[in-house]
Design an enzyme around this catalytic site. Structure first.
Site, PDB file in Angstrom:
ATOM      1  CB  SER A  39      46.323  45.570  42.164  1.00 47.92           C
ATOM      2  OG  SER A  39      46.763  46.609  41.166  1.00 47.92           O
ATOM      3  CG  ASP A 348      42.696  43.455  34.218  1.00 47.19           C
ATOM      4  OD1 ASP A 348      43.328  44.952  34.761  1.00 47.19           O
ATOM      5  OD2 ASP A 348      42.628  43.747  35.728  1.00 47.19           O
ATOM      6  CG  HIS A 351      46.131  44.736  37.001  1.00 48.40           C
ATOM      7  ND1 HIS A 351      44.280  45.278  37.286  1.00 48.40           N
ATOM      8  CD2 HIS A 351      46.238  45.568  38.773  1.00 48.40           C
ATOM      9  CE1 HIS A 351      44.434  45.742  38.416  1.00 48.40           C
ATOM     10  NE2 HIS A 351      45.228  46.030  38.689  1.00 48.40           N
TER      11      HIS A 351
END
Length: 385
Positions: A39, A348, A351
């Site tokens: 991610s 968040d 991340h």
């Protein structure tokens, strides 16, 4: 702790690096860019892999993408990622996700300038391993090996023989990672013992090494491999493993010592593996990107880097000491986004913000946190290729 003069030098080099003139100069060595990872590098693959749902996945909703793209793109951030800044610095377009990329008029996809294979949630090890140790990570099989197979599937759309592909890849930059973090995240989330997780770190490193080795065998000559970021500074982990024992925390940063030590263990083994591979492939350039120590700068000196709201508290969340609650994902109510993500390093919980990724990118592109200078290597490579 980073000195004031060091931080000023880094900031000045960043503005010089990102000026149009220097971006154009840096563009010369590499004509294409390829990315593998999870991610931290995914530019939309997972979004295209998952079936349509109502509501959509949380990362497909605002405020994701709000800072730069002004719409969600499948990136797990408010804006650009490290791979986006690398592409910009090389004068290349943002990498499209391999899954879901639109075809041209001839019905083929054009990847001549590069493509992104990274998928949020991807692991270095395959699904079978996690099934053996009793972990169901609820993510499609998009392991590093799967991403390599996509790369092999893609190559014939660009080149038509082994020799032609090797010639093409001579002027390509291949970025691997960060990868491996989710191999541990899934285990930490279900509270598998640290001893068990430690025991399979060598397997993760071996898998990363085997992929790098195969990429070089296919023709890659410049491979940038990123290490783990400081896990103990993640808002998600700080919230999950909150402790009343102050000795669990680093007094300078507020990060969890034991998790950061784990990340450093992974990185030490990765460095050893990359050194081994460099000896096996003296014709190639394998560059270690030290995400850990680059990222530590915004935990050590957040104010100096512009993170006025701090680096440990998430910008988008649902409250609590670190503005993170694992029951409420950013994008879904009742979470809210901060007024200015540029003042935060954490986006968040798990991340980073675009501002933090920008710092990481320039740390790598200027050679401040790599074991070899990417710009110097690229210039000499162009001259001799």
């Amino acid at each position: 702790m980073a000195s004031s003069s060091f931080v000023v030098t880094m900031l000045l080099s960043f503005f010089l690096l990102t000026s149009p003139e220097n971006a154009a100069a840096a563009a010369a060595p590499y004509t294409s860019l390829f990315s593998f990872g999870d991610s931290l590098a995914d530019t939309g693959n997972l979004l295209h892999i998952l079936p349509e749902t109502n509501p959509p996945p949380h990362f497909a909703l605002p405020p994701y993408g709000e800072t730069f793209f002004h719409t969600p793109t499948g990136r797990f951030s408010d804006g650009r990622l490290v791979i986006d800044f690398i592409a910009e610095s090389l004068g290349l377009p943002f990498l499209p996700p391999y899954i879901g990329e639109e075809k041209n008029e001839s019905g083929r996809r054009n990847f001549s300038q590069g493509v992104n294979f990274a998928v949020a949630g991807a692991t270095a090890l395959d699904d079978a391993f996690f099934e053996e140790i009793g972990i169901d990570h609820f993510t499609p099989n998009v392991s590093l090996y799967c991403q390599l197979n996509w790369f092999k599937e893609m190559l014939p759309t660009i080149c038509h023989s082994s020799s032609e592909c090797k010639e093409f890849l001579k002027s390509s930059l291949v970025v691997v990672g960060e990868i491996g973090g989710d191999d541990y995240n899934y285990a930490f989330q279900v509270e598998i013992s640290t001893d068990v997780i430690n025991s399979y770190v060598p397997k993760v490193i071996s898998k990363i090494g085997s992929i790098v080795d195969e990429l070089i065998g296919l023709g890659a000559v410049t491979v940038l491999v990123a290490g783990e970021i400081p896990k103990g500074c993640s808002a998600a982990y700080l919230a999950k493993f909150m402790s009343s024992n102050q000795n669990d925390y680093d007094f300078e940063t507020g990060c969890l010592n034991w998790l950061n030590n784990f990340a450093k263990y992974h990185n030490s083994l990765l460095i050893n593996e990359l050194n081994r591979l460099q000896e096996l492939h003296p014709h190639a350039t394998i560059i270690y990107a030290d995400y850990y120590n680059a990222a530590m700068q915004f935990y050590l000196t957040p104010d100096k880097l512009g993170f006025k709201e701090g680096a440990l508290v998430a910008c988008c969340g649902a409250g609590g000491p670190y503005n993170f609650n694992e029951s409420f994902k950013c994008g879904y109510p009742p979470t809210k986004s901060c007024a200015n993500p540029n003042l935060h390093a954490n986006w968040d919980g798990g991340h980073l913000t675009e501002a933090a990724y920008k710092w990481l990118a320039h740390s790598i592109l200027t050679g401040a946190y790599t074991d070899k200078n990417l710009n110097t290597i690229s210039t000499s490579f162009k001259a001799t290729s």
